[in-house]
Design an enzyme around this catalytic site. Structure first.
Site, PDB file in Angstrom:
ATOM      1  N   VAL A 110       0.713  -1.151  -0.085  1.00 48.91           N
ATOM      2  CA  VAL A 110       0.052  -0.189   0.145  1.00 48.91           C
ATOM      3  C   VAL A 110       0.936   1.214  -0.055  1.00 48.91           C
ATOM      4  O   VAL A 110       1.846   1.373   0.788  1.00 48.91           O
ATOM      5  CB  VAL A 110      -0.751   0.029   1.084  1.00 48.91           C
ATOM      6  CG1 VAL A 110      -1.718   1.249   1.326  1.00 48.91           C
ATOM      7  CG2 VAL A 110      -1.627  -1.455   1.401  1.00 48.91           C
ATOM      8  N   CYS A 111       0.560   2.144  -0.775  1.00 46.60           N
ATOM      9  CA  CYS A 111       1.537   3.550  -1.050  1.00 46.60           C
ATOM     10  C   CYS A 111       1.131   4.251   0.368  1.00 46.60           C
ATOM     11  O   CYS A 111       0.258   4.692   0.719  1.00 46.60           O
ATOM     12  CB  CYS A 111       0.967   4.250  -2.110  1.00 46.60           C
ATOM     13  SG  CYS A 111       1.810   5.821  -2.057  1.00 46.60           S
ATOM     14  N   VAL A 112       2.343   4.694   1.032  1.00 45.66           N
ATOM     15  CA  VAL A 112       2.265   5.122   2.416  1.00 45.66           C
ATOM     16  C   VAL A 112       1.710   6.718   2.030  1.00 45.66           C
ATOM     17  O   VAL A 112       0.857   6.802   2.896  1.00 45.66           O
ATOM     18  CB  VAL A 112       3.768   5.253   2.744  1.00 45.66           C
ATOM     19  CG1 VAL A 112       4.809   5.958   1.924  1.00 45.66           C
ATOM     20  CG2 VAL A 112       3.663   6.018   4.071  1.00 45.66           C
TER      21      VAL A 112
END
Lengths: 119, 124
Positions: free
Chosen positions: A77-79
């Site tokens: 998941v993209c931070v």
């Protein structure tokens, strides 16, 4: 063949996540490899363990978690996108991990095909 | 395809208006990271995506950050290949002079041929 998958839409609102999941299943069933599934934009909402769909509906988040557990698929998941939308380690579903956009670029470099699901 | 080992040709296809959805802003974030990985990066603007490059954007009224100056900063990241679809500009009554950066205008067919040469296409 080695596939990278990009999911750009949230669960339930949009079919992208469902189609990405079914695509992953088909890829694995045919003996190919999933290098990574990367969740970006509203796609990060696929990782919320607080999701509680009605009992007669598919559980999209749990489905992804099961895929990670059974096939060792790397769910990232993209931070930055996650923090914007309130997805943090404390509400992350099993099998997902939060990391940077570099993981998406790496998937593009390492995979034979990077397939995008979303608008 | 790219001739250099370890370097792939990444094209970012921008199809949406800059505001209204977050796609354009978050696409730019990926573009910058990809450049940091020393990849061969290009950007294509088509459909409403051409509005991302429109001069004179003012976002105060919608209380949203005007991120259009970032396109001008791309040069500093060695990202100099910006392509705009000719038909998309024309359909919206725009010309190259309305854009805030230097671009290469290509017709749909030429842009399609360019896409064919890419290793990775990310469409936002």
């Amino acid at each position: 063949m080695k596939f990278g998958i990009l999911v750009n839409e949230g669960p339930y609102q949009h079919q992208a996540s469902d189609t990405a999941y079914l695509f992953c299943k088909a890829v694995l069933a045919q003996g190919h490899e999933i290098f990574r599934v990367f969740f970006y934009h509203d796609g990060v909402n696929n990782a919320s363990r607080l999701t509680e769909p009605p009992q007669d509906d598919r559980n999209i988040v749990a489905r992804w978690s099961k895929l990670a557990e059974e096939h060792g698929v790397d769910l990232v998941v993209c931070v930055a996108a996650a923090l914007r939308r309130g997805i943090k380690d404390e509400n992350l579903a099993p099998g997902f991990r939060i990391s940077g956009l570099g993981q998406l670029v790496e998937a593009g470099i390492q995979a034979d095909r990077l397939v995008t699901f979303g608008d | 395809m790219s001739d250099e080992p370890g370097i792939k040709k990444f094209m970012f296809v921008n199809r949406k208006a800059p505001y209204g959805t977050v796609y354009a802003l978050e696409a730019l974030e990926v573009v910058l990271i990809t450049a940091a990985f020393d990849q061969d990066v290009s950007l294509a603007f088509l459909d409403d995506g051409v509005f991302q490059l429109r001069k004179g954007q003012q976002t105060k009224g919608i209380e949203t950050k005007n991120f259009s100056p970032t396109y001008r900063a791309l040069e500093g990241y060695d990202i100099e290949k910006l392509y705009v679809e000719k038909e998309a500009l024309a359909a919206r009554g725009l010309t190259e002079d309305d854009l805030l950066v230097d671009v290469t205008v290509l017709d749909r067919k030429a842009l399609g041929a360019l896409m064919d040469e890419q290793d990775v296409i990310l469409s936002f």
